[in-house]
Design an enzyme around this catalytic site. Structure first.
Site, PDB file in Angstrom:
ATOM      1  CB  ALA A   6       2.417 108.824  40.647  1.00 36.18           C
TER       2      ALA A   6
ATOM      3  CD  GLN B 134       8.572 104.361  38.710  1.00 29.57           C
ATOM      4  OE1 GLN B 134       7.977 104.785  37.721  1.00 29.57           O
ATOM      5  NE2 GLN B 134       9.614 104.983  39.221  1.00 29.57           N
TER       6      GLN B 134
ATOM      7  CG  ASP C 171      -2.114 102.638  43.406  1.00 29.34           C
ATOM      8  OD1 ASP C 171      -2.124 101.528  42.849  1.00 29.34           O
ATOM      9  OD2 ASP C 171      -1.877 103.698  42.796  1.00 29.34           O
TER      10      ASP C 171
ATOM     11  CG  HIS D  39       8.874 101.987  44.514  1.00 32.87           C
ATOM     12  ND1 HIS D  39       8.588 103.130  43.781  1.00 32.87           N
ATOM     13  CD2 HIS D  39      10.148 101.654  44.200  1.00 32.87           C
ATOM     14  CE1 HIS D  39       9.652 103.466  43.054  1.00 32.87           C
ATOM     15  NE2 HIS D  39      10.595 102.590  43.294  1.00 32.87           N
TER      16      HIS D  39
ATOM     17  CG  ASN E 146       4.846 111.141  32.068  1.00 34.61           C
ATOM     18  OD1 ASN E 146       4.151 110.639  32.959  1.00 34.61           O
ATOM     19  ND2 ASN E 146       5.685 112.129  32.288  1.00 34.61           N
TER      20      ASN E 146
END
Length: 241
Positions: A13, A91, A94, A111, A210
């Protein structure tokens, strides 16, 4: 890097937050601001409670995810694809990797996708925008137009298992890659996060990009904490240089 180097990129995300799509678990994530929002993407409550579905449809209508545009992080991966063999294991649901210009064959959506909905009871499927038109027309929880069943996003919701065929393809890519880059993922959601271990055990170099620490940082050759929209273009330049 040589032209034969295979780079696998696992995206979470965090790569889409600069496009205006909030993550779930981060300090400013959706669940931090609204813990009850987890029900909207969890299969049990979604199927059992019409009110949860009504709230989920409003989130899809008002959340802006379908209107979001790719950012510099997504575009950097398009540049990487132009110079090295690569695959994106995402993952995210969108569709921004494809919207940025990556071909479907380069992206494995672990996903599923939020850009389509499907019926729980029959094989009906359609673009999410078409279902949202019915919401805008006053249907708070639009049923399947073919059989009257419950419509749900074509995603893997929490409480559901990943498609074993998709997972097998992802594991194969992780086993074959020379470099595995984890971008914008907490690396806490399995089995997707386990792909990192698969790659490392097969001998791949691991790079983690990250903002927050992940369980796999100590296995990484490089850990980058800088914002993804600046860090990823710089990393791509290094990998392709």
């Amino acid at each position: 890097m040589t032209s034969r180097t295979l780079v696998a990129v696992l995206t979470g995300a965090g790569i889409s937050t600069d496009s205006g799509i909030p993550d779930y678990r981060g300090p400013n994530g959706l669940w931090q601001r609204d813990p009850a929002a987890q029900d909207l993407v969890t299969i049990g409550p979604y199927l059992a409670d019409p009110e949860v579905r009504r709230r989920a449809w409003l989130l899809r209508r008002d959340g802006g995810a379908l209107r979001a545009e790719p950012n510099a992080g997504h575009r950097a991966l398009v540049e990487l694809d132009a110079k090295l063999p690569m695959r994106v294991l995402t993952q995210n649901v969108d569709g921004l990797h494809q919207k940025a210009g990556l071909r479907d064959s380069r992206v494995l959506e672990l996903h599923g996708t939020a850009r389509r909905v499907r019926c729980m009871d029959c094989e009906f499927t359609c673009p999410t925008e078409r279902a949202l038109e019915r919401v805008a027309a006053g249907e708070a929880d639009p049923p399947c137009p073919d059989c009257g069943g419950i419509l749900r996003p074509a995603t893997v919701m929490f409480g559901e298992a990943l498609d074993p065929v998709v997972l097998e393809r992802a594991a194969k890519i992780a086993q074959l890659c020379d470099v595995f880059v984890a971008v914008g993922s907490s690396l806490q959601v399995h089995p997707a996060a386990g792909l990192v271990g698969v790659a490392v055990e097969a001998g791949a170099r691991l790079i983690v990009v990250n903002a927050e620490p992940t369980p796999y940082d100590e296995l990484a050759e490089q850990v980058v904490r800088d914002p993804i929209s600046t860090a990823l273009p710089a990393l791509v330049a290094t990998l392709t240089g």
